[in-house]
Write a protein that holds these residues in place. Structure first.
Motif, PDB file in Angstrom:
ATOM      1  N   HIS A  23       0.826  -1.212   0.000  1.00  0.00           N
ATOM      2  CA  HIS A  23       0.000   0.000   0.000  1.00  0.00           C
ATOM      3  C   HIS A  23       0.861   1.263   0.000  1.00  0.00           C
ATOM      4  N   GLY A  83       3.901   1.451  -1.054  1.00  0.00           N
ATOM      5  CA  GLY A  83       4.874   1.426  -2.138  1.00  0.00           C
ATOM      6  C   GLY A  83       6.272   1.078  -1.683  1.00  0.00           C
ATOM      7  N   PRO A 127       5.096  -1.788  -7.771  1.00  0.00           N
ATOM      8  CA  PRO A 127       4.726  -0.407  -7.433  1.00  0.00           C
ATOM      9  C   PRO A 127       3.237  -0.302  -7.089  1.00  0.00           C
ATOM     10  N   ALA A 128       2.919   0.646  -6.240  1.00  0.00           N
ATOM     11  CA  ALA A 128       1.540   0.822  -5.782  1.00  0.00           C
ATOM     12  C   ALA A 128       0.604   1.223  -6.913  1.00  0.00           C
ATOM     13  N   SER A 129       1.119   1.813  -7.967  1.00  0.00           N
ATOM     14  CA  SER A 129       0.267   2.255  -9.068  1.00  0.00           C
ATOM     15  C   SER A 129      -0.042   1.150 -10.072  1.00  0.00           C
ATOM     16  N   SER A 130       0.587  -0.029  -9.953  1.00  0.00           N
ATOM     17  CA  SER A 130       0.338  -1.110 -10.913  1.00  0.00           C
ATOM     18  C   SER A 130      -1.026  -1.735 -10.640  1.00  0.00           C
ATOM     19  N   PRO A 131      -1.687  -2.255 -11.695  1.00  0.00           N
ATOM     20  CA  PRO A 131      -3.004  -2.869 -11.488  1.00  0.00           C
ATOM     21  C   PRO A 131      -2.880  -4.161 -10.681  1.00  0.00           C
TER      22      PRO A 131
END
Length: 190
Positions: free
Chosen positions: A33, A35, A41-45
């Motif tokens: 959460h 990162g 990475p936290a932004s990956s689906p």
């Protein structure tokens, strides 16, 4: 000494393992959460696309479920194992001249037969657990409805157990006694 409550030891171990797995997965979720895991990475689906998973992953999932199911079944069976583990006692003063081995079940057979003859006793089961240096006796005495557990316990303390300790050449013998009651048809009543 062998534990008289083996399922409790297994329960503690399983709960400890489950707790460690949950703490680890919770820590991983928090790290993801914020990162802190560079590979993810936290932004990956969460799932890369909507395609069906590969066939091998379904087989792995089934295998894991079978293993977990078998472990759960083993845990349930362990809950029923209330009889402590008995040992073969070795009585030797001089190992060069030989030794005597005595099965714990054989050692208490005359005591159990004697106890079955007490007034009000329907049946007796017992296990002599542990080693000769640290023994423990677990008794389950089934009594009739009109049987007196107090009288049976007094007879055990004054007659049966001292004779058993003398026969086994023991100074002390820790004993647990469980009384169960039956009706006239000897059906078990709780």
């Amino acid at each position: 000494m062998t534990s008289l409550n083996r399922p409790a030891r297994l329960n503690r171990a399983l709960l400890s393992i489950l707790g460690l797995v949950l703490v680890g997965s919770g820590g991983l979720a928090i790290a993801l959460h914020f990162g802190n895991v560079p590979m993810l990475p936290a932004s990956s689906p969460l799932v890369p696309g909507t395609d069906a998973p590969p066939v091998w992953s379904l087989y792995v999932t089934v295998a894991v479920c079978v293993v977990v199911g078998l472990l759960a079944l083993r845990w349930l069976v362990a809950q029923l194992a209330r009889k402590p583990k008995s040992h073969t006692w070795r009585m030797e003063n001089d190992p060069d001249r030989g030794r005597t081995e005595l099965a714990a079940s054989t050692a208490i057979a005359p005591f159990l037969a004697e106890t079955r003859g007490y007034p009000g006793v329907h049946d007796t089961f017992g296990t002599l657990a542990g080693t000769r240096q640290s023994p423990a006796l677990a008794l389950v005495i089934t009594t009739e409805q009109d049987g007196s557990p107090t009288d049976i316990q007094e007879r055990l303390d004054s007659h049966g157990l001292p004779r058993l300790r003398q026969a086994l050449d023991l100074d002390t013998l820790p004993v647990t006694v469980e009384f169960r009651f039956t009706d006239k048809t000897h059906a078990r009543v709780r």
